[in-house]
Structure formats: C-alpha cells, structure tokens
Design an enzyme around this catalytic site. Sequence first.
Site, PDB file in Angstrom:
ATOM      1  N   SER A 193       8.428-106.574  22.563  1.00  0.00           N
ATOM      2  CA  SER A 193       6.968-106.647  22.576  1.00  0.00           C
ATOM      3  C   SER A 193       6.488-107.766  23.497  1.00  0.00           C
ATOM      4  O   SER A 193       5.832-107.520  24.503  1.00  0.00           O
ATOM      5  CB  SER A 193       6.438-106.866  21.157  1.00  0.00           C
ATOM      6  OG  SER A 193       5.030-107.027  21.159  1.00  0.00           O
TER       7      SER A 193
ATOM      8  N   SER B  10       9.560-105.571  28.695  1.00  0.00           N
ATOM      9  CA  SER B  10       8.772-104.925  27.640  1.00  0.00           C
ATOM     10  C   SER B  10       9.261-103.516  27.348  1.00  0.00           C
ATOM     11  O   SER B  10       9.490-102.712  28.258  1.00  0.00           O
ATOM     12  CB  SER B  10       7.294-104.841  28.055  1.00  0.00           C
ATOM     13  OG  SER B  10       6.619-106.010  27.711  1.00  0.00           O
TER      14      SER B  10
ATOM     15  N   ASP C 101       3.097-102.088  18.217  1.00  0.00           N
ATOM     16  CA  ASP C 101       3.404-102.105  19.650  1.00  0.00           C
ATOM     17  C   ASP C 101       4.502-101.098  19.982  1.00  0.00           C
ATOM     18  O   ASP C 101       5.643-101.454  20.255  1.00  0.00           O
ATOM     19  CB  ASP C 101       3.823-103.509  20.096  1.00  0.00           C
ATOM     20  CG  ASP C 101       3.755-103.689  21.607  1.00  0.00           C
ATOM     21  OD1 ASP C 101       3.379-102.727  22.299  1.00  0.00           O
ATOM     22  OD2 ASP C 101       4.070-104.789  22.088  1.00  0.00           O
TER      23      ASP C 101
ATOM     24  N   GLY D 122       8.769-107.407  32.581  1.00  0.00           N
ATOM     25  CA  GLY D 122       9.537-106.225  32.939  1.00  0.00           C
ATOM     26  C   GLY D 122      10.462-105.776  31.827  1.00  0.00           C
ATOM     27  O   GLY D 122      10.915-104.637  31.803  1.00  0.00           O
TER      28      GLY D 122
END
Length: 483
Positions: free
Chosen positions: A352, A336, A247, A334
């Site tokens: 993640s 992330s 990720d 938000g």
Amino acid sequence: MSHKRIPKRKAAIAAGSVVALGAAAMLLPNAMASQDGGAADNATPRTFKATDASSVAAQLAKTLGDSFAGAYYDGAKQQLVVNVVGGDNNNAVVQAKKAGAAVRQVANSTASLKSAARTLKAKATIPGTSWAVDPRTNKVVVTADSTVTGAKWNRLQSTVQGLGSGMATLKKSAGTFKTFASGGDAIFAQAQGGTVRCSLGFNVTASDGSPAFLTAGHCGVAAKQWSDSQNGQPVATVDQATFPGNDFSLVKYDDPKTQAPSEVNVGNGQTVQITQAADATVGSTVFRMGSTTGLHNGQVTGLDATVNFQSETNPGGVDTVNGLIQTNVCAEPGDSGGSLFTQDGGAVGLTSGGSGDCTQGGETFFQPVTAALQATGATLGAGNGAGNGNGAGGQQQGGQQQGGQQQGGGQQAGGDQSGAGTASPGDQSGAGTASPGDQSGAGTASPGDQSGAGASDQSGTSNGSGANNGSGVSNGSGISQGE
C-alpha cells in the site's frame, strides 16, 4: 517469465510484480518445521511454523473471547505467544496452553486497545500519521512522519497522552508516508498527469471465472486500463477498485484465454508457488516482491493499522486506509500493489504505502489479501510444490538450489553484487532469519527488458552485500541487483 498471459513478452509481469532488480529466492524447505507432541499439561510451549501459528492464534481469538488480547510469533523460539487478561487461574490461560502457546498476562484488553484506536481516529486523523496495535508491547504504537510538526504534533501528542499511561507509545519517522504508485517498471497506465506505474500482486480467478490479478487500490482508482509495457497496448482492465478506506483492486485480463499461474516470480528464473491466502502474524517473517526494489524481507510489526496518507487529489486532505498490516520491510515508488508472501506459499498482502526506502529503511503497510479476496469474490489459483522445494523455479533438494549451492546451519553472507545484465550465482550458507542487504540500484528505473529478469533495463551498480541471517530467502551470492 513463467507467466504466459502475454506470449510476446514472456517475462514482462511476474505473479508478484515485474522483477526490476533481480533477486533470487532461495527457499529453505521446512526451515520452521512444526513439532508435534508435548506433555498432557502443555507446560512447555510447542514450536510452530509461522503459518501454523497464525491459524492457532485465529482459533484462540475466537475461543478465548474477551480474554484474548492479541498474539505474536517469536521467531527465535518458534513459539506462538498469546496475551490474555485475567488471573493465573483464568480458563483462557489453560486453553491457550493446551493449544501449545506460550501465555503472557497483560493489562490492556483487545477492547481497550480498539477503543484507543477509535479515539485516535476521532481526534488525531492527521496526514502523515499511523497507528497499529503491537501485541508485543500490548500497546497502540502511534507514528508521525517528518511532516507532522508544530500544532499538528502537539495535537497528536496530547491525544496520545490522553489515552492514559501504558496504553500507547508515540514515535517519529524520518520519512514521509506516501503511496508507492510511481517510479518503477511494472504494470503501466496512462492517467491524468502522465504514466502511472505499479506492481502486480497476485494472479487470481474472478468470481465469473475470468483470469485476473490483484494490485493496490490507489493504482486502480488512478487508471482504468493497464499494460505490461510503458508504451504498450492495454492488456487488463480494472473491474473493482477501493481506495481510500481499503487499498485493493481487481483487474481482469482482457483476453479470457490468458493463463495466469498462481505464483510469484522472485527473479533469476525462480518462482514461488502461491497455494493459499494467509493471515499475517506479528513477529513472523514475510517477503515482499516489488517492481522497483525486487525482493526484500522483514517482519510483521503490527496488525489492523490505520494510515493517514496526505491526499494526492485534495491539498490538505487525508486519505485514510484501515485494517493494514504494518512491517519493517522496505519499499519504494513503483512497488505499490506488489506481493507480500510467506516462504511456504501464503499470499499475505498487497503493498500500500509507507515511509523510507531500501537504503535507509522504514515501515511499509500492506492491504491484507484475505480481505481483498473476500470483498472481490476472487479466488487464488491452486499451485503445487510450494514450501517443499519443488516449485517452478527449480527443484531444491538436500541444500542444492538453482542459482547457487546452499548449506544449512550458518549465516547467509551475500557478496558484493554489481549488476550489468545477468545474475551470477554463488555459494550461500544459512538457515536463520533473513535480514536483507542493500538492494537499491544506482540509477532509476527505466522501462524495457531486463537481462536475467526480463522486466527492466536499469543500468547501474548496487551493493547487495550484507549478512542475511538465513530464513529461507537469500538476496546474496553475487546476484546482480542493479540491472
């Protein structure tokens, strides 16, 4: 903003994401100072800084081979605890003690724990589940979120039981595992279905010398071009993006002359210089900066975690991500891609996903930065002053810090924090381990400029009170959280 990537908006994007809820980082220099020495037989474990413990653990993992069964950091004693399999006379015990570690003999080897994880992957890859090795219990900790019920729960429970007694534990999470790719004010992109919002993680230099930054992979696969404002022109373009599996994304600035300092903006005009990539250690204190919830801290609770997110593109499908860092740090939509770092300037992870929020708490998973750098060929920029109190956010000397006075030795007690635009400094005392107060704002993020943090117009009042038991980052002292 200390970044100078986009001159027209000096505080738009911080090196560790845009600060939407300004919380100042008050770093305590040498809060976990390493102590050298010890008797020749190393009967008494040494004390380590958390970052030093991580390095020693990595070295012992190579040296001890199959006898090594994981390690964790005991923050209260400032000791590295190493698990070994074998008898008292095992050479691994001797070597671990010589390295200054506290040694604990356990039943489950690393190989057996990894085998258990492979069984879970084969038989229980169910949306809303995760598992990670916890060296403190010497078990695989399996977690099911609130969506895992009925036949799915029975299947998961049966698989865990089939691993054998003492190999794994199963617990329920009240929240729902999800990626945090919307709902904040940070970096923006237009994608099918509307605007995507994420957080910038760390500024880096791409392998071709271009200025770039790292963020979450699920952000990079959602959209190609990113802006520093909701309706602004794109300023960066995704170069590489990996999700699921891993990720992370490498996003290059469109202007090759963009200045991208290696630092994290933690609000209230303060920054943390990022000088190196650091591996996570279970038990160590880490800090997360995100565009929705600002600065929060907690502990690493597991490594090499596997999370099975419900697929957002395939109903009933699973987006599995491996090799993640599991923590008890909160996060919300938000956040992330936002930065996970240590108090002395180590870049640890990229946000993640997870469950819960910063009101109820929960678990959050992070993509290790070391793996992202290796895969993309990018490098972190060289900073200075990290960990010594002379970072860009102001000089810290003798307990004096920008944004308030700090006195060591006690607890950090954050006062009530009502945000209306500017941060109000106050007195802080503390030198222990921080536990964040409630930093959730009363309203939702709306894009724009934020007074005192330069990132978001978020009116509302949030209570940032709560005792922070010191660790070097304080969220208290009257700093406005609901701006």
